[in-house]
Design an enzyme around this catalytic site. Structure first.
Site, PDB file in Angstrom:
ATOM      1  CG  ASP A 189     -31.058  12.819  12.689  1.00  0.00           C
ATOM      2  OD1 ASP A 189     -29.890  12.919  12.924  1.00  0.00           O
ATOM      3  OD2 ASP A 189     -31.673  14.105  12.826  1.00  0.00           O
ATOM      4  CG  HIS A 190     -25.491  10.451  13.244  1.00  0.00           C
ATOM      5  ND1 HIS A 190     -25.208  11.456  12.545  1.00  0.00           N
ATOM      6  CD2 HIS A 190     -25.041  10.880  14.315  1.00  0.00           C
ATOM      7  CE1 HIS A 190     -24.714  12.376  12.849  1.00  0.00           C
ATOM      8  NE2 HIS A 190     -24.430  12.187  14.051  1.00  0.00           N
ATOM      9  CG  ASP A 247     -24.029  20.609   9.994  1.00  0.00           C
ATOM     10  OD1 ASP A 247     -24.247  19.577   8.976  1.00  0.00           O
ATOM     11  OD2 ASP A 247     -23.206  20.388  10.842  1.00  0.00           O
ATOM     12  CG  HIS A 252     -28.008  16.240  14.012  1.00  0.00           C
ATOM     13  ND1 HIS A 252     -28.701  15.174  13.431  1.00  0.00           N
ATOM     14  CD2 HIS A 252     -26.584  16.638  13.883  1.00  0.00           C
ATOM     15  CE1 HIS A 252     -27.684  14.784  12.410  1.00  0.00           C
ATOM     16  NE2 HIS A 252     -26.633  15.699  12.697  1.00  0.00           N
TER      17      HIS A 252
END
Length: 507
Positions: A189-190, A247, A252
């Site tokens: 997960d950037h 998404d 995130h």
């Protein structure tokens, strides 16, 4: 400027990128590897092998990378450094579903290892559509490429989405575990690689003035915002299947929340930290159907206009989007965490496309102090602004504290002011980072702290699944319900207004 200690270079390895001809590879992965090389964080004995269905040889692939890399590395591009490292990039055409391709890959990796002096440490990066995740992992296992020994490690990086609901996430985890052990799997997960997200832990646990007031006694509520100014762009096929809830929220925003709300770990061991993340998610009050209708908001952008006068199309008018699409491009949610630390403190999460700007931030709003002494100065206590701590994740990374101060002059007047910390003012970071640099480096070093475990993924989907079920059963009637370049539907403002709050206006 403060100079940071130079970390050690990652150990030797061969990085294998499935989907090497795709957008993620050229926009994020190759620039990240280049940035790591420029910081001397890659071993001299490292190589990269690209695998994709496009027919070309290694030399053609190197030329392709050379044409594209400058567009994505910015001002930090160094031609001499690129020339010194591009020879370590190889390419092998292959069909992801063909077992023979993996046997050829096994031989090819041995050849590359001999040429570059790289050991049999293999990092497999799945930069492919999610439909290939299980297939690639299974075929790697069948070819013997997942087997580790005392001298060789094998690791697998998987991009999101990790399934599209609870059932598919469990199925994917089960498939991965047939070929790879959990310690070999790195679910990326950037957002967790962003400096400011990592700095939340440093700020909380490294400062004696912060942690004592990081609880329900002092915190009134928390807001987490991830706003995107862009529309769906060229991701229509993916976004129509996903939507903002899958998404962004399931990935995130829940990841950021778990960092903000976690308890202090006993150590910085990867599993100790990830255990605390999961405890937070498990403590969130689960949604029932009634609560979904009360505490969640979905939206879809209609047409709008930029300040410059440029017209912006509605989501349903974007290329590849159905004219009657029910896909949400905006989500706002109220969450409650049943723990001693956060009892009674609401967490508000929001994310959306076609917002007025690109912002990601966490707002900690503190409770009002006893302001009786100001009654003669202001008629209402609410005129004295609450203190807010703002953790800016992007684009201007930093931390600010909003507090009240007296306005100079003979009249006793109080107004809010702000103290700011900006990364660029304190740290000499000459190489830009997207977050992928940190995550790739950590995976090469075997540090799984910033990656998600299987149980974390499934807990996230357990939280989101009731919302998906209700939204699927009751299609929205009001879409589109907010104009492009606005802050979302009115219902999102009402979500906070019911509790006496309002969203912080991002400036």
């Amino acid at each position: 400027m403060s100079q940071t200690k130079q970390p050690l270079a990652a150990p030797p390895a061969i990085i294998v990128i499935f989907g090497a001809a795709g957008d993620l590879t050229k926009r994020k992965l190759i620039p990240a590897l280049f940035n790591l090389a420029s910081q001397k964080l890659l071993s001299p004995k490292i190589a990269m092998v690209g695998v994709d269905r496009v027919e070309m040889d290694s030399e053609a692939y190197r030329q392709t990378l050379g044409r594209e890399v400058k567009s994505f590395t910015g001002e930090g591009f160094d031609q001499a450094l690129w020339d010194a490292n591009i020879g370590k990039a190889y390419y092998m055409p292959g069909d992801f579903r063909d077992a023979e391709s993996y046997l050829q890959l096994k031989k090819f990796l041995l050849q590359v290892g001999e040429e570059q002096g790289a050991p049999c440490n293999y990092l497999f990066y799945l930069a492919t559509p999610p439909s290939f995740f299980g297939v690639i992992a299974t075929e790697l296992g069948r070819a013997g490429l997942a087997e580790e020994s005392d001298d060789c490690w094998r690791r697998l990086i998987i991009e999101k989405p990790f399934g599209r609901d609870l059932e598919s996430a469990r199925a994917l985890n089960a498939t991965l575990h047939q070929s790879f052990h959990e310690h070999q799997i790195y679910r990326i997960d950037h957002y967790l690689g962003k400096e400011t997200v990592q700095n939340i832990m440093a700020y909380r646990f490294g400062n004696g003035t912060v942690e004592p007031i990081w609880n329900h006694r002092y915190v009134d509520h928390v807001q987490i915002t991830v706003a995107e100014s862009l529309g769906v762009e060229d991701r229509a096929s993916y976004y129509e299947e996903a939507g903002a809830l899958r998404d962004m929220i399931a990935n995130h925003l829940l990841a950021v929340l778990s960092v903000v709300a976690m308890e202090p770990p006993n150590s910085f061991d990867a599993n100790a930290i990830r255990d605390e993340h999961i405890k937070v998610l498990k403590a969130i009050q689960p949604f029932d159907a009634e609560q979904v209708l009360l505490d969640t908001v979905r939206g879809q952008y209609g047409e709008g206009m930029l300040a410059s006068g440029e017209h912006l199309p509605a989501y349903r008018d974007e290329p590849g989007i159905a004219g009657d699409s029910h896909t949400e491009t905006y989500v706002a949610i109220k969450l409650m965490i049943d723990s001693w630390r956060w009892a009674g403190v609401p967490f508000y999460l929001r994310t959306g496309k076609r917002m007025p700007g690109r912002y990601s931030e966490v707002v900690i709003q503190y409770r009002h102090g006893p302001n009786m002494m100001f009654r003669g100065v202001r008629e209402r206590r609410s005129d004295i602004e609450p203190n807010r701590l703002v953790l800016r994740i992007q684009p201007d990374e930093g931390i600010s504290m909003e507090f009240n101060a007296k306005v100079p002059g003979t009249e006793f007047s109080v107004l809010p002011v702000r103290m700011d910390f900006d990364y660029e003012d304190y740290f000499d970071e000459s190489v830009t980072s997207s977050g992928y640099e940190t995550l790739i480096y950590d995976c090469l070093c075997g540090d799984a702290t910033l990656f998600k475990r299987a149980d974390y993924i499934e807990v996230c989907w357990e939280l989101v699944q009731p919302i998906l079920d209700v939204w699927q059963a009751l299609p929205p009637r009001s879409f589109p319900n907010y104009p492009a370049c606005s802050w979302g539907p009115e219902e999102a403002d009402e979500l906070l207004a019911r509790d006496g709050y309002q969203w912080r206006m991002v400036k």
